[in-house]
Motif scaffolding. Structure first.
Motif: not given
Ligand SMILES: O=P(O)(O)OC[C@H]1O[C@@H](O)[C@H](O)[C@@H](O)[C@@H]1O
Length: 218
Positions: A79, A97-98, A102, A182
Protein backbone atom coordinates in the motif's frame (compact mmCIF):
# COMPACT_ATOMS: atom_id res chain seq x y z
CA UNK A 1 57.86 24.21 -14.71
CA UNK A 2 58.52 21.92 -11.79
CA UNK A 3 62.18 21.45 -10.96
CA UNK A 4 63.73 18.01 -10.70
CA UNK A 5 64.06 18.47 -6.95
CA UNK A 6 60.39 19.39 -6.38
CA UNK A 7 58.59 16.88 -4.18
CA UNK A 8 56.05 14.80 -6.05
CA UNK A 9 52.51 16.14 -5.64
CA UNK A 10 50.65 14.53 -2.80
CA UNK A 11 48.02 12.26 -4.35
CA UNK A 12 44.56 13.47 -3.45
CA UNK A 13 42.63 10.87 -1.53
CA UNK A 14 39.73 9.74 -3.72
CA UNK A 15 36.39 11.09 -2.59
CA UNK A 16 34.40 8.15 -1.35
CA UNK A 17 31.09 7.86 -3.16
CA UNK A 18 28.37 5.46 -2.13
CA UNK A 19 27.64 2.97 -4.91
CA UNK A 20 25.02 4.24 -7.35
CA UNK A 21 23.20 0.94 -7.27
CA UNK A 22 22.88 -1.31 -4.26
CA UNK A 23 21.07 -4.61 -4.01
CA UNK A 24 19.62 -4.96 -0.54
CA UNK A 25 18.90 -8.38 0.87
CA UNK A 26 15.81 -9.01 2.91
CA UNK A 27 15.11 -12.04 5.09
CA UNK A 28 14.02 -14.10 2.09
CA UNK A 29 16.68 -13.10 -0.44
CA UNK A 30 17.05 -10.10 -2.71
CA UNK A 31 14.48 -7.63 -1.58
CA UNK A 32 15.04 -4.27 -3.21
CA UNK A 33 17.40 -2.20 -5.31
CA UNK A 34 18.47 1.19 -4.04
CA UNK A 35 19.38 3.80 -6.67
CA UNK A 36 21.48 6.78 -5.69
CA UNK A 37 22.10 9.89 -7.70
CA UNK A 38 25.47 11.61 -7.13
CA UNK A 39 23.57 14.76 -6.08
CA UNK A 40 21.80 12.94 -3.30
CA UNK A 41 18.47 11.80 -4.76
CA UNK A 42 17.59 8.18 -4.04
CA UNK A 43 14.94 5.70 -5.08
CA UNK A 44 14.10 2.17 -4.01
CA UNK A 45 12.40 -0.47 -6.11
CA UNK A 46 11.13 -3.71 -4.61
CA UNK A 47 11.30 -6.97 -6.48
CA UNK A 48 7.90 -7.73 -4.98
CA UNK A 49 5.54 -6.02 -7.40
CA UNK A 50 8.36 -4.27 -9.28
CA UNK A 51 7.21 -1.46 -7.08
CA UNK A 52 8.99 1.80 -6.37
CA UNK A 53 8.53 2.35 -2.64
CA UNK A 54 10.77 5.34 -2.02
CA UNK A 55 11.93 8.44 -3.89
CA UNK A 56 13.81 11.05 -1.90
CA UNK A 57 15.21 14.42 -2.88
CA UNK A 58 18.70 15.66 -2.04
CA UNK A 59 17.46 16.85 1.37
CA UNK A 60 16.26 13.34 2.13
CA UNK A 61 12.56 14.31 1.97
CA UNK A 62 10.37 11.36 0.98
CA UNK A 63 8.26 12.20 -2.07
CA UNK A 64 6.11 9.06 -2.07
CA UNK A 65 3.58 7.89 0.48
CA UNK A 66 3.82 4.37 1.88
CA UNK A 67 1.40 3.33 4.58
CA UNK A 68 2.92 2.54 7.96
CA UNK A 69 0.76 -0.61 7.81
CA UNK A 70 2.09 -1.68 4.40
CA UNK A 71 3.03 -5.36 4.06
CA UNK A 72 5.88 -6.08 1.68
CA UNK A 73 5.17 -9.68 0.81
CA UNK A 74 2.76 -12.07 -0.87
CA UNK A 75 -0.15 -12.33 -1.27
CA UNK A 76 -1.26 -8.70 -0.90
CA UNK A 77 -0.15 -5.52 -2.64
CA UNK A 78 2.14 -2.97 -1.03
CA UNK A 79 0.00 0.00 0.00
CA UNK A 80 1.92 2.98 -1.32
CA UNK A 81 4.76 3.96 -3.59
CA UNK A 82 4.04 3.21 -7.25
CA UNK A 83 2.14 -0.06 -7.71
CA UNK A 84 2.04 -1.32 -11.29
CA UNK A 85 -1.46 -2.24 -12.40
CA UNK A 86 -1.16 -4.88 -15.13
CA UNK A 87 -2.66 -6.56 -17.11
CA UNK A 88 -5.80 -4.95 -15.79
CA UNK A 89 -6.49 -1.56 -14.26
CA UNK A 90 -9.11 -1.47 -11.53
CA UNK A 91 -12.01 -3.82 -11.97
CA UNK A 92 -12.24 -3.39 -15.75
CA UNK A 93 -12.01 -7.11 -16.47
CA UNK A 94 -12.21 -10.56 -14.92
CA UNK A 95 -8.92 -10.50 -13.05
CA UNK A 96 -8.31 -9.47 -9.48
CA UNK A 97 -8.43 -5.69 -8.95
CA UNK A 98 -5.48 -3.91 -10.64
CA UNK A 99 -4.19 -7.20 -12.10
CA UNK A 100 -1.54 -9.49 -10.72
CA UNK A 101 1.78 -7.78 -11.57
CA UNK A 102 1.75 -5.83 -8.30
CA UNK A 103 1.79 -9.00 -6.24
CA UNK A 104 4.28 -11.10 -8.15
CA UNK A 105 8.01 -11.37 -7.56
CA UNK A 106 9.89 -9.69 -10.41
CA UNK A 107 13.46 -10.55 -11.37
CA UNK A 108 16.45 -8.35 -12.03
CA UNK A 109 16.83 -8.03 -15.79
CA UNK A 110 20.58 -8.26 -16.24
CA UNK A 111 20.52 -8.03 -20.01
CA UNK A 112 17.72 -5.68 -21.10
CA UNK A 113 17.41 -4.71 -24.77
CA UNK A 114 18.82 -1.21 -25.26
CA UNK A 115 16.71 1.89 -24.77
CA UNK A 116 17.35 5.24 -26.47
CA UNK A 117 20.36 6.81 -24.76
CA UNK A 118 19.62 9.60 -22.31
CA UNK A 119 23.03 10.92 -21.37
CA UNK A 120 21.61 12.59 -18.26
CA UNK A 121 20.66 9.26 -16.73
CA UNK A 122 23.48 7.60 -14.83
CA UNK A 123 21.55 5.46 -12.39
CA UNK A 124 18.96 2.90 -13.33
CA UNK A 125 17.71 -0.57 -12.52
CA UNK A 126 15.96 -3.04 -14.81
CA UNK A 127 13.38 -5.58 -13.70
CA UNK A 128 11.40 -8.15 -15.62
CA UNK A 129 8.17 -10.07 -15.06
CA UNK A 130 7.09 -13.12 -17.03
CA UNK A 131 3.91 -15.08 -16.34
CA UNK A 132 4.12 -18.31 -14.38
CA UNK A 133 2.13 -21.38 -15.46
CA UNK A 134 -0.38 -20.44 -12.73
CA UNK A 135 -0.68 -16.92 -14.16
CA UNK A 136 -1.31 -18.36 -17.61
CA UNK A 137 -4.32 -20.24 -16.25
CA UNK A 138 -6.00 -16.96 -15.25
CA UNK A 139 -4.67 -14.80 -18.13
CA UNK A 140 -3.60 -17.00 -21.07
CA UNK A 141 -1.10 -14.66 -22.72
CA UNK A 142 2.67 -14.97 -22.64
CA UNK A 143 4.47 -11.69 -22.12
CA UNK A 144 7.66 -10.08 -20.95
CA UNK A 145 7.16 -6.91 -18.94
CA UNK A 146 10.37 -4.93 -18.63
CA UNK A 147 10.55 -2.04 -16.22
CA UNK A 148 13.37 0.46 -16.03
CA UNK A 149 13.50 2.73 -12.98
CA UNK A 150 15.91 5.62 -13.43
CA UNK A 151 16.99 8.80 -11.71
CA UNK A 152 17.38 11.67 -14.16
CA UNK A 153 19.76 14.63 -14.14
CA UNK A 154 17.67 16.71 -11.75
CA UNK A 155 16.70 13.77 -9.58
CA UNK A 156 13.53 13.16 -11.62
CA UNK A 157 12.15 9.67 -11.39
CA UNK A 158 11.67 7.94 -14.75
CA UNK A 159 9.71 4.72 -15.17
CA UNK A 160 9.87 3.04 -18.57
CA UNK A 161 7.67 0.02 -19.23
CA UNK A 162 8.05 -2.26 -22.21
CA UNK A 163 5.54 -5.04 -22.68
CA UNK A 164 6.30 -7.69 -25.28
CA UNK A 165 3.90 -10.30 -26.59
CA UNK A 166 5.76 -13.64 -26.46
CA UNK A 167 2.79 -15.82 -27.41
CA UNK A 168 4.27 -18.63 -29.51
CA UNK A 169 1.35 -18.43 -31.95
CA UNK A 170 1.71 -14.65 -32.25
CA UNK A 171 -1.87 -14.16 -31.03
CA UNK A 172 -2.43 -10.53 -30.01
CA UNK A 173 -3.78 -9.56 -26.61
CA UNK A 174 -5.03 -6.38 -25.05
CA UNK A 175 -4.47 -5.14 -21.53
CA UNK A 176 -4.93 -2.10 -19.34
CA UNK A 177 -2.11 -0.62 -17.34
CA UNK A 178 -1.37 2.11 -14.81
CA UNK A 179 1.30 3.46 -12.54
CA UNK A 180 -0.87 3.88 -9.46
CA UNK A 181 1.21 6.65 -7.91
CA UNK A 182 0.90 7.50 -4.23
CA UNK A 183 2.59 10.89 -4.00
CA UNK A 184 3.22 12.38 -0.61
CA UNK A 185 1.42 15.71 -0.74
CA UNK A 186 1.26 18.25 2.06
CA UNK A 187 -1.43 20.43 0.43
CA UNK A 188 -3.48 19.01 -2.44
CA UNK A 189 -4.61 22.54 -3.41
CA UNK A 190 -1.06 23.25 -4.58
CA UNK A 191 -0.83 20.22 -6.89
CA UNK A 192 -1.11 20.69 -10.65
CA UNK A 193 -0.77 18.11 -13.42
CA UNK A 194 -0.07 20.19 -16.51
CA UNK A 195 0.23 17.40 -19.06
CA UNK A 196 -3.34 16.18 -18.59
CA UNK A 197 -5.10 19.39 -19.53
CA UNK A 198 -7.92 18.75 -22.07
CA UNK A 199 -7.36 14.99 -22.09
CA UNK A 200 -10.43 12.79 -21.72
CA UNK A 201 -10.71 10.67 -18.59
CA UNK A 202 -13.23 8.18 -17.31
CA UNK A 203 -14.73 9.43 -14.10
CA UNK A 204 -14.91 6.91 -11.27
CA UNK A 205 -17.86 8.79 -9.87
CA UNK A 206 -21.40 8.80 -11.24
CA UNK A 207 -22.42 9.34 -13.99
CA UNK A 208 -19.39 7.16 -15.04
CA UNK A 209 -18.76 8.93 -18.31
CA UNK A 210 -15.74 10.25 -20.18
CA UNK A 211 -15.02 13.84 -19.24
CA UNK A 212 -12.33 16.29 -20.30
CA UNK A 213 -9.75 17.63 -17.87
CA UNK A 214 -10.49 21.33 -17.81
CA UNK A 215 -8.02 22.51 -15.19
CA UNK A 216 -4.44 21.56 -14.38
CA UNK A 217 -5.43 21.52 -10.71
CA UNK A 218 -5.75 18.00 -9.30
O1 LIG B 1 -7.02 -1.10 -2.36
P1 LIG B 1 -6.31 -1.49 -3.60
O2 LIG B 1 -6.83 -2.76 -4.22
O3 LIG B 1 -4.82 -1.52 -3.41
O4 LIG B 1 -6.59 -0.36 -4.65
C1 LIG B 1 -6.00 0.88 -4.51
C2 LIG B 1 -6.95 1.99 -4.93
O5 LIG B 1 -7.29 1.81 -6.27
C3 LIG B 1 -8.05 2.87 -6.83
O6 LIG B 1 -8.27 2.63 -8.20
C4 LIG B 1 -9.35 2.98 -6.10
O7 LIG B 1 -10.08 4.09 -6.63
C5 LIG B 1 -9.11 3.16 -4.61
O8 LIG B 1 -10.32 3.14 -3.92
C6 LIG B 1 -8.19 2.07 -4.07
O9 LIG B 1 -7.85 2.31 -2.74
Amino acid sequence: MAGASSPPPTPKSPKLQPPLLERAKGPSGLDKIVLRDPRGFTAEVRLYGGQVTSWKNEQGDELLFVSSKAVFKSPGAIRGGIPICFPQFGTHGNLEKHGFARNRLWLVDDNPPPLPVNSGIKTYADLILKPSEEDLKIWPHRFEFRLRVALGPKGDLFLTSRIRNTNTDGKPFSFTFAYHTYFSVSDIRCVYALQFLFLPFLSFFPPWIFQAQTSPRV
